[in-house]
Design a protein around this motif. Sequence first.
Motif, short mmCIF file in Angstrom:
data_model
loop_
_atom_site.label_atom_id
_atom_site.label_comp_id
_atom_site.label_asym_id
_atom_site.label_seq_id
_atom_site.Cartn_x
_atom_site.Cartn_y
_atom_site.Cartn_z
N ASP A 101 40.48 -13.48 -3.90
CA ASP A 101 39.98 -14.51 -2.99
C ASP A 101 40.37 -14.22 -1.55
O ASP A 101 39.57 -14.37 -0.63
N ALA A 102 41.60 -13.76 -1.38
CA ALA A 102 42.08 -13.46 -0.03
C ALA A 102 41.29 -12.31 0.59
O ALA A 102 41.17 -12.20 1.81
N LEU A 103 40.76 -11.45 -0.26
CA LEU A 103 40.04 -10.27 0.24
C LEU A 103 38.53 -10.45 0.13
O LEU A 103 37.79 -9.49 0.28
N SER A 104 38.07 -11.67 -0.10
CA SER A 104 36.68 -11.87 -0.51
C SER A 104 35.65 -11.31 0.47
O SER A 104 34.54 -11.01 0.09
N GLY A 105 36.04 -11.14 1.74
CA GLY A 105 35.08 -10.60 2.69
C GLY A 105 34.87 -9.10 2.53
O GLY A 105 33.91 -8.54 3.03
N MET A 106 35.77 -8.48 1.83
CA MET A 106 35.72 -7.01 1.73
C MET A 106 34.65 -6.53 0.79
O MET A 106 34.41 -7.12 -0.25
N GLU A 107 34.05 -5.41 1.16
CA GLU A 107 32.99 -4.81 0.33
C GLU A 107 33.47 -4.56 -1.09
O GLU A 107 32.79 -4.87 -2.05
N VAL A 108 34.68 -4.01 -1.22
CA VAL A 108 35.20 -3.66 -2.56
C VAL A 108 35.18 -4.87 -3.48
O VAL A 108 34.78 -4.78 -4.63
N ILE A 109 35.61 -5.99 -2.95
CA ILE A 109 35.74 -7.16 -3.79
C ILE A 109 34.36 -7.68 -4.16
O ILE A 109 34.11 -8.12 -5.27
N LYS A 110 33.45 -7.59 -3.20
CA LYS A 110 32.08 -8.01 -3.46
C LYS A 110 31.48 -7.16 -4.59
O LYS A 110 30.94 -7.68 -5.56
N GLU A 111 31.65 -5.86 -4.46
CA GLU A 111 31.10 -4.97 -5.48
C GLU A 111 31.76 -5.18 -6.83
O GLU A 111 31.11 -5.19 -7.87
N LYS A 112 33.07 -5.38 -6.80
CA LYS A 112 33.80 -5.57 -8.04
C LYS A 112 33.38 -6.88 -8.71
O LYS A 112 33.18 -6.94 -9.92
N ALA A 113 33.21 -7.92 -7.89
CA ALA A 113 32.83 -9.22 -8.45
C ALA A 113 31.46 -9.13 -9.12
O ALA A 113 31.23 -9.72 -10.18
N ILE A 114 30.54 -8.39 -8.50
CA ILE A 114 29.21 -8.26 -9.07
C ILE A 114 29.26 -7.48 -10.39
O ILE A 114 28.64 -7.87 -11.38
N MET A 115 30.04 -6.40 -10.40
CA MET A 115 30.17 -5.62 -11.63
C MET A 115 30.84 -6.45 -12.73
O MET A 115 30.45 -6.38 -13.89
#
Length: 423
Positions: free
Chosen positions: A274-288
């Motif tokens: 959540d703290a990193l939610s703006g980051m691309e990595v987290i976005k991609e990981k959340a989608i996967m």
Amino acid sequence: MAEALKMDEARKRYEFKKTLEKLESQEGDGTELITLYIPPDKQIYDVTGQLKDEYGQCANIKSKQTRTNVQSAISSILSRLKYYKKSPEHGMAVFCGTIKLYGDRTDLQCTIIEPPEPLNLYMYRCSSKFELDPLKQMLEEKSIYGLIVLDRREAYWGFLRGNRIEPIGGATSTVPGKQRKGGQSAARFGRLREIAINEFYTKVGERASAIFLAEKDFFERFKGVLIGGPSPTKEEFEAGGYLNHEIQKRIIGLFDVAYTNEDGLPELVDAAKDALSGMEVIKEKAIMDRFLKELVKDNGLAAYGEESIRKNLELGAVDILLLSSNLRKSRLKIKCQSCDYVDKRTVSIETGKTTKDIELGNCPKCTAPLVLEEETDIVDELTKFADQSSAKVELISDDFEEGSILFSAFGGIAAILRYRTGY
Ligand code: ZN
């Protein structure tokens, strides 16, 4: 090109990376491939001046073939530079030379790249390969985070670079356990224990800080540090100010994790989602994660494989299209030379080959040879297809576990559907 305007960061990266991969695979017969880096502040006439000198010096090259090829490359660059009054905003990189192709063929090819970041060097080099390191450095992640997991007995630290967790090192403490030995007074034991804990935190703080501060362009790229561990260790560690003040003021948050060795680092990144939610990595990981969850539920909302995805795109059933940034495929439009037969095919492009090397075969209707009408990168083609049904497209890199699974287990093409279709 309208699509170009919509291209997001991940997409630009994909294009840039693909171009570099292609250049990297190219080779010349002798030292005849020219790499030319022109920084933004360099005068073009200075460059053409040097190129003309180099052209003259070619007379010293012993091999006639190499000499001819180098001269052709220089002429080709000179003719292209005529279109530039000055170096572009970020400078330019020119790669030109006679490339060995599949079979015995060769081809004089020139690629000009206007890099995503300013080039800060001038370079002219003639070699059997192109010099790509200065551009490859631009592919390195721009944002990095420091990671620390610890309890009173052990600690581990590393980096989060884009999608990738990089473990660096750790330490273990000599802090005695809570059980004191017989004969020791409780107060004395407690004091010794406090001292040992303090020493351990100091060591961890110093060593982790030194590693983080040594990172190239620290002030631009180092976005913060995440600290994980059980309570109250991590709270104690933060409150004690054991990190260098530049690191200490960049603490993003404290997170509960069970492991305090190398295994704690991915756990920490997960906990800090959540703290990193703006980051691309987290976005991609959340989608996967979402895709894999739907897949496990077996509710028909997770689809994968090119054929299935095309069917679902046709139906307008795709909510999110997931494409691996590792895909190196082309969609070919093929037609018959003499009748109205047309076909579409997806082919993999092997390193060093082009679609010219692919045997297209003969027309099934009239047996005349088939010819290539159009070639599109599959990511471009599927993105366009997805846009027509307003499906979202996510380019997923392969440098984190779930991302590499998309490529290895699902062929790099998958989707989360709006409703089940049976495809
Ligand atoms: Zn035909």
